[in-house]
Design an enzyme around this catalytic site. Structure first.
Site, PDB file in Angstrom:
ATOM      1  N   HIS A   1       0.932  -1.177  -0.046  1.00  0.00           N
ATOM      2  CA  HIS A   1      -0.100  -0.034   0.014  1.00  0.00           C
ATOM      3  C   HIS A   1       1.005   1.208  -0.146  1.00  0.00           C
ATOM      4  O   HIS A   1       2.167   1.163   0.071  1.00  0.00           O
ATOM      5  CB  HIS A   1      -0.704   0.084   1.157  1.00  0.00           C
ATOM      6  CG  HIS A   1      -0.265  -0.022   2.508  1.00  0.00           C
ATOM      7  ND1 HIS A   1       0.367  -0.985   3.154  1.00  0.00           N
ATOM      8  CD2 HIS A   1       0.219   1.285   3.221  1.00  0.00           C
ATOM      9  CE1 HIS A   1       1.069  -0.925   4.056  1.00  0.00           C
ATOM     10  NE2 HIS A   1       0.988   0.657   4.363  1.00  0.00           N
TER      11      HIS A   1
ATOM     12  N   GLU B   1       5.909   8.828   5.070  1.00  0.00           N
ATOM     13  CA  GLU B   1       5.948   8.874   6.563  1.00  0.00           C
ATOM     14  C   GLU B   1       7.336   8.974   7.272  1.00  0.00           C
ATOM     15  O   GLU B   1       7.433   9.874   8.065  1.00  0.00           O
ATOM     16  CB  GLU B   1       5.332   7.398   7.088  1.00  0.00           C
ATOM     17  CG  GLU B   1       3.970   7.259   6.393  1.00  0.00           C
ATOM     18  CD  GLU B   1       3.077   6.438   7.120  1.00  0.00           C
ATOM     19  OE1 GLU B   1       3.294   5.090   7.314  1.00  0.00           O
ATOM     20  OE2 GLU B   1       1.880   6.768   7.785  1.00  0.00           O
TER      21      GLU B   1
ATOM     22  N   HIS C   1       4.584   0.856   1.088  1.00  0.00           N
ATOM     23  CA  HIS C   1       5.212  -0.131   2.127  1.00  0.00           C
ATOM     24  C   HIS C   1       4.787  -1.488   1.461  1.00  0.00           C
ATOM     25  O   HIS C   1       3.784  -1.907   1.147  1.00  0.00           O
ATOM     26  CB  HIS C   1       4.440   0.098   3.333  1.00  0.00           C
ATOM     27  CG  HIS C   1       4.694   1.552   4.146  1.00  0.00           C
ATOM     28  ND1 HIS C   1       4.056   2.028   4.898  1.00  0.00           N
ATOM     29  CD2 HIS C   1       5.770   2.093   3.957  1.00  0.00           C
ATOM     30  CE1 HIS C   1       4.846   3.059   5.361  1.00  0.00           C
ATOM     31  NE2 HIS C   1       5.902   3.279   4.846  1.00  0.00           N
TER      32      HIS C   1
ATOM     33  N   THR D   1       2.401   1.916  11.266  1.00  0.00           N
ATOM     34  CA  THR D   1       2.123   3.280  11.450  1.00  0.00           C
ATOM     35  C   THR D   1       0.809   3.677  11.440  1.00  0.00           C
ATOM     36  O   THR D   1       0.355   5.058  11.233  1.00  0.00           O
ATOM     37  CB  THR D   1       2.777   4.117  10.123  1.00  0.00           C
ATOM     38  OG1 THR D   1       2.061   3.686   8.945  1.00  0.00           O
ATOM     39  CG2 THR D   1       4.417   3.679  10.042  1.00  0.00           C
ATOM     40  N   THR D   2      -0.088   2.583  11.564  1.00  0.00           N
ATOM     41  CA  THR D   2      -1.650   3.033  11.532  1.00  0.00           C
ATOM     42  C   THR D   2      -1.975   2.288  12.863  1.00  0.00           C
ATOM     43  O   THR D   2      -1.554   1.298  13.177  1.00  0.00           O
ATOM     44  CB  THR D   2      -2.363   2.671  10.638  1.00  0.00           C
ATOM     45  OG1 THR D   2      -2.241   1.172  10.364  1.00  0.00           O
ATOM     46  CG2 THR D   2      -1.764   3.261   9.043  1.00  0.00           C
TER      47      THR D   2
HETATM   48  N1  LIG Z   1       1.921   1.383   7.313  1.00  0.00           N
HETATM   49  S1  LIG Z   1       2.401   0.015   7.792  1.00  0.00           S
HETATM   50  O1  LIG Z   1       3.167   0.176   9.112  1.00  0.00           O
HETATM   51  O2  LIG Z   1       3.078  -0.702   6.636  1.00  0.00           O
HETATM   52  C1  LIG Z   1       1.095  -0.842   8.202  1.00  0.00           C
HETATM   53  C2  LIG Z   1       1.014  -2.498   7.816  1.00  0.00           C
HETATM   54  C3  LIG Z   1       0.040  -3.222   7.948  1.00  0.00           C
HETATM   55  C4  LIG Z   1      -1.006  -2.967   8.917  1.00  0.00           C
HETATM   56  C5  LIG Z   1      -2.153  -3.793   9.318  1.00  0.00           C
HETATM   57  O3  LIG Z   1      -2.214  -4.897   8.567  1.00  0.00           O
HETATM   58  N2  LIG Z   1      -3.209  -3.343  10.131  1.00  0.00           N
HETATM   59  C6  LIG Z   1      -4.228  -4.387  10.403  1.00  0.00           C
HETATM   60  C7  LIG Z   1      -3.813  -5.393  11.576  1.00  0.00           C
HETATM   61  C8  LIG Z   1      -3.156  -4.895  12.544  1.00  0.00           C
HETATM   62  C9  LIG Z   1      -2.865  -5.887  13.634  1.00  0.00           C
HETATM   63  C10 LIG Z   1      -2.963  -7.265  13.598  1.00  0.00           C
HETATM   64  C11 LIG Z   1      -3.632  -7.764  12.277  1.00  0.00           C
HETATM   65  C12 LIG Z   1      -3.912  -6.565  11.114  1.00  0.00           C
HETATM   66  F1  LIG Z   1      -4.464  -6.993   9.987  1.00  0.00           F
HETATM   67  C13 LIG Z   1      -1.021  -1.518   9.526  1.00  0.00           C
HETATM   68  C14 LIG Z   1       0.008  -0.673   8.901  1.00  0.00           C
HETATM   69 ZN   LIG Z   2       2.313   1.993   5.489  1.00  0.00          ZN
END
Ligand SMILES: NS(=O)(=O)c1ccc(C(=O)NCc2ccccc2F)cc1
Ligand SMILES: [Zn+2]
Length: 262
Positions: free
Chosen positions: A94, A106, A119, A201-202
């Site tokens: 993404h 970021e 990312h 980061t989210t």
């Molecule tokens: N911008 S980044 O740092 O690359 C980033 C990558 C993946 C997620 C994610 O999968 N969130 C959902 C999630 C969170 C925790 C456990 C399972 C999940 F699917 C969020 C941020």
């Molecule tokens: Zn990201």
């Protein structure tokens, strides 16, 4: 629960109220202060290696916070460098961008922001059985970050993403990318990188990511970024464009920031 986002009332400054980890000591992104990056001989020894498959019909969706391509690649491998003996597998990719091209990444480099940041998200398949499980552990994920510079050549691989965005204008919509996507083409030619231990980061901002941020940006066009900003954060008629979806840098604290000039 109130939906988190990037506006003053639900943005990064208030995430820690709803998601306690967002206030932790190993949060991402960070400002990469190049003068404190240590060139760690270990990293030179263990070369970072990656192997991706080319895939067609990958699903791209509008998450309400941006676009995300689901790319579970059992055949992909990311290993070496800061990743010890474990093998990490690509799960999704993404990106993050801003209202103008003066911002959007970021991570920042000596205080400088790029126009966006891609990312490539991987999880540790040596130790864990699923992405969700891996995201609960300090060495669960490895994310490759690639900066976007704005230039005159459009990036062909990004164009394959852009060409589908009109079909996923609203939150929750998804479609398949007909073109063949090879994640390797998203990587810059120069493979020098910085690495440190950080977080998602989210929200929920899990502190589970080994970050690998490439030094060399790739080039996209302003038009391609303009298309990203046409995505809607809402699922219905209301139009609230996703014009920015980056978290500002968080304190590095006493974390080591290492660099490898591949
Ligand atoms: N911008 S980044 O740092 O690359 C980033 C990558 C993946 C997620 C994610 O999968 N969130 C959902 C999630 C969170 C925790 C456990 C399972 C999940 F699917 C969020 C941020
Ligand atoms: Zn990201």
């Amino acid at each position: 629960a109130a939906e988190w986002g990037y506006s003053p009332t639900n943005g990064p400054d208030v995430w820690a109220r709803l998601f306690p980890q967002a206030g932790g000591a190993r949060q991402s992104p960070v400002d990469i202060c190049t003068s404190i990056a240590s060139s760690d001989s270990n990293l030179e020894m263990k070369k970072l290696t990656f192997a991706y498959e080319s895939q067609s019909d990958l699903r791209i969706l509008n998450t309400g916070h941006g676009w995300k391509v689901e790319a579970p690649q059992s055949g992909s491998r990311l290993e070496g460098g800061p990743l010890g003996e474990d093998i990490y597998q690509l799960e999704q990719f993404h990106c993050h961008w801003g209202e103008t091209s003066a911002e959007g990444s970021e991570h920042t480099v000596d205080g400088r922001a790029y126009a966006g940041e891609l990312h490539l998200v991987h999880w540790n398949t040596t130790k864990y059985q699923s992405f969700a499980e891996a995201a609960q552990h300090p060495d669960g994920l490895a994310v490759l970050g690639v900066f976007f510079d704005v230039g005159n050549e459009s990036n062909d691989e990004i164009e394959k993403i852009v060409s589908t965005l009109s079909e996923i204008k609203f939150k929750g919509q998804f479609t398949d990318i007909p073109d063949v996507i090879d994640p390797t083409t998203f990587l810059p030619s120069g493979l020098g990188y910085w690495t440190y231990l950080g977080s998602l980061t989210t929200p929920p901002c899990n502190e589970c990511v080994i970050w690998i941020v490439y030094k060399e940006p790739i080039t996209v066009t302003e038009e391609q970024l303009v298309q990203f900003r046409c995505l809607s954060a809402c699922s219905g008629e209301a139009e609230e464009f996703i014009v920015k979806n980056y978290r500002p840098p968080q304190p590095l604290g006493n974390r080591a920031l290492r660099e490898c000039n591949a």
